[in-house]
Design a protein around this motif. Structure first.
Motif, PDB file in Angstrom:
ATOM      1  N   PHE A 164       0.840  -1.184   0.000  1.00 37.84           N
ATOM      2  CA  PHE A 164       0.000   0.000   0.000  1.00 37.84           C
ATOM      3  C   PHE A 164       0.880   1.241   0.000  1.00 37.84           C
ATOM      4  O   PHE A 164       2.091   1.166   0.234  1.00 37.84           O
ATOM      5  N   THR A 165       0.276   2.371  -0.267  1.00 33.36           N
ATOM      6  CA  THR A 165       0.981   3.650  -0.258  1.00 33.36           C
ATOM      7  C   THR A 165       0.762   4.317   1.089  1.00 33.36           C
ATOM      8  O   THR A 165      -0.385   4.456   1.537  1.00 33.36           O
ATOM      9  N   HIS A 166       1.856   4.709   1.731  1.00 36.06           N
ATOM     10  CA  HIS A 166       1.720   5.330   3.053  1.00 36.06           C
ATOM     11  C   HIS A 166       0.894   6.608   2.926  1.00 36.06           C
ATOM     12  O   HIS A 166       1.172   7.459   2.065  1.00 36.06           O
ATOM     13  N   PRO A 167      -0.128   6.772   3.766  1.00 36.13           N
ATOM     14  CA  PRO A 167      -1.036   7.911   3.608  1.00 36.13           C
ATOM     15  C   PRO A 167      -0.406   9.267   3.901  1.00 36.13           C
ATOM     16  O   PRO A 167      -0.936  10.296   3.475  1.00 36.13           O
ATOM     17  N   ALA A 168       0.722   9.283   4.615  1.00 34.48           N
ATOM     18  CA  ALA A 168       1.363  10.565   4.948  1.00 34.48           C
ATOM     19  C   ALA A 168       2.587  10.846   4.084  1.00 34.48           C
ATOM     20  O   ALA A 168       2.755  11.952   3.572  1.00 34.48           O
ATOM     21  N   THR A 169       3.428   9.841   3.876  1.00 33.04           N
ATOM     22  CA  THR A 169       4.686  10.063   3.160  1.00 33.04           C
ATOM     23  C   THR A 169       4.582   9.820   1.657  1.00 33.04           C
ATOM     24  O   THR A 169       5.423  10.298   0.889  1.00 33.04           O
ATOM     25  N   GLY A 170       3.588   9.014   1.245  1.00 36.38           N
ATOM     26  CA  GLY A 170       3.463   8.675  -0.167  1.00 36.38           C
ATOM     27  C   GLY A 170       4.367   7.540  -0.608  1.00 36.38           C
ATOM     28  O   GLY A 170       4.364   7.154  -1.774  1.00 36.38           O
ATOM     29  N   ALA A 171       5.145   6.984   0.317  1.00 34.64           N
ATOM     30  CA  ALA A 171       6.046   5.878  -0.017  1.00 34.64           C
ATOM     31  C   ALA A 171       5.245   4.596  -0.235  1.00 34.64           C
ATOM     32  O   ALA A 171       4.259   4.336   0.463  1.00 34.64           O
ATOM     33  N   ARG A 172       5.680   3.797  -1.202  1.00 35.05           N
ATOM     34  CA  ARG A 172       5.047   2.506  -1.442  1.00 35.05           C
ATOM     35  C   ARG A 172       5.665   1.491  -0.501  1.00 35.05           C
ATOM     36  O   ARG A 172       6.892   1.286  -0.500  1.00 35.05           O
ATOM     37  N   LEU A 173       4.847   0.859   0.322  1.00 36.53           N
ATOM     38  CA  LEU A 173       5.322  -0.073   1.340  1.00 36.53           C
ATOM     39  C   LEU A 173       4.876  -1.492   1.024  1.00 36.53           C
ATOM     40  O   LEU A 173       3.819  -1.708   0.426  1.00 36.53           O
ATOM     41  N   SER A 174       5.680  -2.454   1.432  1.00 34.40           N
ATOM     42  CA  SER A 174       5.342  -3.865   1.288  1.00 34.40           C
ATOM     43  C   SER A 174       5.630  -4.560   2.616  1.00 34.40           C
ATOM     44  O   SER A 174       6.783  -4.630   3.050  1.00 34.40           O
ATOM     45  N   LEU A 175       4.584  -5.040   3.251  1.00 33.76           N
ATOM     46  CA  LEU A 175       4.717  -5.727   4.537  1.00 33.76           C
ATOM     47  C   LEU A 175       4.540  -7.225   4.346  1.00 33.76           C
ATOM     48  O   LEU A 175       3.848  -7.670   3.431  1.00 33.76           O
ATOM     49  N   GLN A 176       5.163  -7.976   5.228  1.00 34.56           N
ATOM     50  CA  GLN A 176       5.038  -9.428   5.175  1.00 34.56           C
ATOM     51  C   GLN A 176       4.940  -9.989   6.581  1.00 34.56           C
ATOM     52  O   GLN A 176       5.653  -9.557   7.492  1.00 34.56           O
ATOM     53  N   ALA A 177       4.036 -10.943   6.762  1.00 32.58           N
ATOM     54  CA  ALA A 177       3.874 -11.632   8.039  1.00 32.58           C
ATOM     55  C   ALA A 177       4.159 -13.114   7.820  1.00 32.58           C
ATOM     56  O   ALA A 177       3.460 -13.782   7.045  1.00 32.58           O
ATOM     57  N   ALA A 178       5.182 -13.616   8.479  1.00 35.22           N
ATOM     58  CA  ALA A 178       5.567 -15.025   8.311  1.00 35.22           C
ATOM     59  C   ALA A 178       4.447 -15.940   8.779  1.00 35.22           C
ATOM     60  O   ALA A 178       3.605 -15.565   9.609  1.00 35.22           O
ATOM     61  N   LEU A 179       4.440 -17.164   8.232  1.00 33.96           N
ATOM     62  CA  LEU A 179       3.464 -18.148   8.694  1.00 33.96           C
ATOM     63  C   LEU A 179       3.583 -18.316  10.204  1.00 33.96           C
ATOM     64  O   LEU A 179       4.688 -18.457  10.732  1.00 33.96           O
ATOM     65  N   PRO A 180       2.457 -18.317  10.928  1.00 34.87           N
ATOM     66  CA  PRO A 180       2.528 -18.542  12.379  1.00 34.87           C
ATOM     67  C   PRO A 180       2.991 -19.963  12.681  1.00 34.87           C
ATOM     68  O   PRO A 180       2.875 -20.857  11.826  1.00 34.87           O
ATOM     69  N   PRO A 181       3.522 -20.190  13.866  1.00 36.07           N
ATOM     70  CA  PRO A 181       4.099 -21.499  14.200  1.00 36.07           C
ATOM     71  C   PRO A 181       3.166 -22.678  13.963  1.00 36.07           C
ATOM     72  O   PRO A 181       3.609 -23.732  13.481  1.00 36.07           O
ATOM     73  N   GLU A 182       1.874 -22.515  14.267  1.00 34.54           N
ATOM     74  CA  GLU A 182       0.955 -23.657  14.144  1.00 34.54           C
ATOM     75  C   GLU A 182       0.742 -24.062  12.688  1.00 34.54           C
ATOM     76  O   GLU A 182       0.418 -25.226  12.408  1.00 34.54           O
ATOM     77  N   LEU A 183       0.916 -23.134  11.756  1.00 29.65           N
ATOM     78  CA  LEU A 183       0.807 -23.469  10.342  1.00 29.65           C
ATOM     79  C   LEU A 183       2.157 -23.910   9.766  1.00 29.65           C
ATOM     80  O   LEU A 183       2.218 -24.840   8.963  1.00 29.65           O
ATOM     81  N   LYS A 184       3.203 -23.253  10.197  1.00 28.82           N
ATOM     82  CA  LYS A 184       4.537 -23.630   9.717  1.00 28.82           C
ATOM     83  C   LYS A 184       4.875 -25.060  10.121  1.00 28.82           C
ATOM     84  O   LYS A 184       5.533 -25.792   9.365  1.00 28.82           O
ATOM     85  N   ALA A 185       4.407 -25.480  11.295  1.00 24.38           N
ATOM     86  CA  ALA A 185       4.702 -26.832  11.781  1.00 24.38           C
ATOM     87  C   ALA A 185       4.098 -27.904  10.887  1.00 24.38           C
ATOM     88  O   ALA A 185       4.556 -29.055  10.898  1.00 24.38           O
ATOM     89  N   LEU A 186       3.058 -27.542  10.118  1.00 25.13           N
ATOM     90  CA  LEU A 186       2.398 -28.517   9.254  1.00 25.13           C
ATOM     91  C   LEU A 186       3.022 -28.607   7.867  1.00 25.13           C
ATOM     92  O   LEU A 186       2.715 -29.528   7.111  1.00 25.13           O
TER      93      LEU A 186
END
Length: 349
Positions: free
Chosen positions: A309-331
């Motif tokens: 998404f584009t930061h609403p204040a700075t205008g920078a294009r951001l890319s966030l990532q959330a790793a698989l949580p442990p209970e899913l990664k374990a599978l």
């Protein structure tokens, strides 16, 4: 008699009310606005009075997704609401912080765990936003930018300023954000099936035991000419195939990008294609879900993995990532995790 938003009518009032939308509430969806105004009223009832035309905007019928504008006059039918959930002046929501992926003066991005609703209602006393507010009593403004299903984990955006909320919601409406999920589905997904473009419509299950109240909300694929049809587009890429156990058969780990943000969109699109999400208790396969539970999958395998998404204040294009949580990664076997890492490094996501 008209009330300006922000006034405090009697919580038990059961009479027609007229509310005038001010600048602070402008841009909100009608259903979200009503959830706040009609605390204690089941969401199914809120949607019912909208569909029936009992809720009016400027004397006209409206849809749940209608965006409010400053000066709009809403007519609310007689509904009896509960008193605010307060005890001794303290909020009932437990104070809770969540893992932070990004935070500044305008935006807070958290990694929401599965099993936590994003907000209270429909039998849920509190959700992420209420718990965050309880944990941050000095915060002047905290509002959800978008939603995730209760059983979906991953990236959730919260605005810390009204201007940020308006700008970010506009990006979501105009499809200027990139939302990619990881989903484990049943069966071997065809590698050449990359686009799901099928309209969706909401409906309510019948009430239990002949009760007059309708049951839970569901979503289904419908024809384009269906009166409640909403276009929904989902893009699918196969990351890896795997087998979790002899009773579960083949599975596929998918990177799923949604171009529209419809309720239960990914779950319904994948299930209608014959590949329901593993562990999905609404649209999945009951017997296979039981087999998956024995292997340790106690939740739906759907994770909001990446968000651009584009930061609403700075205008920078951001890319966030959330790793698989442990209970899913374990599978996921190591070779699948390696395939996921390769997928990321090649920029495919």
């Amino acid at each position: 008699m008209k009330n300006i938003i922000g006034a405090k009518p009697s919580p038990a009032a059961a009479e027609v009310r007229f509310l005038t939308v001010d600048g602070e509430s402008a841009g909100q969806r009608l259903d979200n606005f009503l959830f706040k105004q009609l605390k204690g009223v089941p969401k199914t009832h809120v949607y019912r009075i909208i569909r029936s035309g009992e809720v009016r905007i400027n004397k006209g019928r409206a849809q749940a997704e209608t965006r409010l504008a400053p000066g709009d006059v809403l007519r609310l039918p007689p509904v009896r609401t509960s008193a605010p959930a307060q005890a001794g002046g303290q909020p009932l929501a437990p104070a809770r912080e969540f893992p932070v992926l990004l935070e500044d003066e305008a935006v807070l991005a958290i990694d929401k765990p599965a099993g936590v609703a994003v907000h209270g209602g429909s039998g849920v006393s509190s959700g992420v936003i209420e718990q965050l507010r309880a944990a941050r009593p000095a915060a002047r403004f905290l509002e959800l930018v978008h939603r995730l299903d209760r059983e979906t984990s991953g990236i959730l955006l919260v605005a810390k300023k009204r201007s940020a909320l308006t700008a970010l919601q506009e990006q979501f409406r105009e499809r200027e954000t990139g939302k990619t999920y990881l989903a484990l589905v049943e069966g071997r997904w065809p590698a050449n099936r990359k686009v799901l473009d099928a309209p969706l419509a909401k409906y309510l299950l019948p009430g239990q035991n002949g009760a007059p109240e309708a049951g839970e909300r569901r979503v289904k694929v419908v024809a384009k000419d269906h009166p409640d049809a909403m276009r929904a587009v989902t893009l699918v890429k196969v990351i890896a195939g795997l087998t979790l156990g002899p009773e579960t058969g083949e599975c596929s780990l998918l990177a799923v990008t949604i171009k529209t943000g419809r309720t239960h969109q990914i779950r319904v699109h994948l299930a209608s294609a014959g590949h329901p999400i593993a562990g999905d208790d609404k649209y999945g396969d009951f017997e296979r879900n039981r087999a998956l539970q024995k292997l340790g999958l106690k939740r739906m395998f759907l994770h909001a993995w990446r968000l651009q998404f584009t930061h609403p204040a700075t205008g920078a294009r951001l890319s966030l990532q959330a790793a698989l949580p442990p209970e899913l990664k374990a599978l996921t076997p190591q070779e699948v995790q390696d395939a996921l890492a390769t997928y990321l490094s090649t920029g495919s996501a």
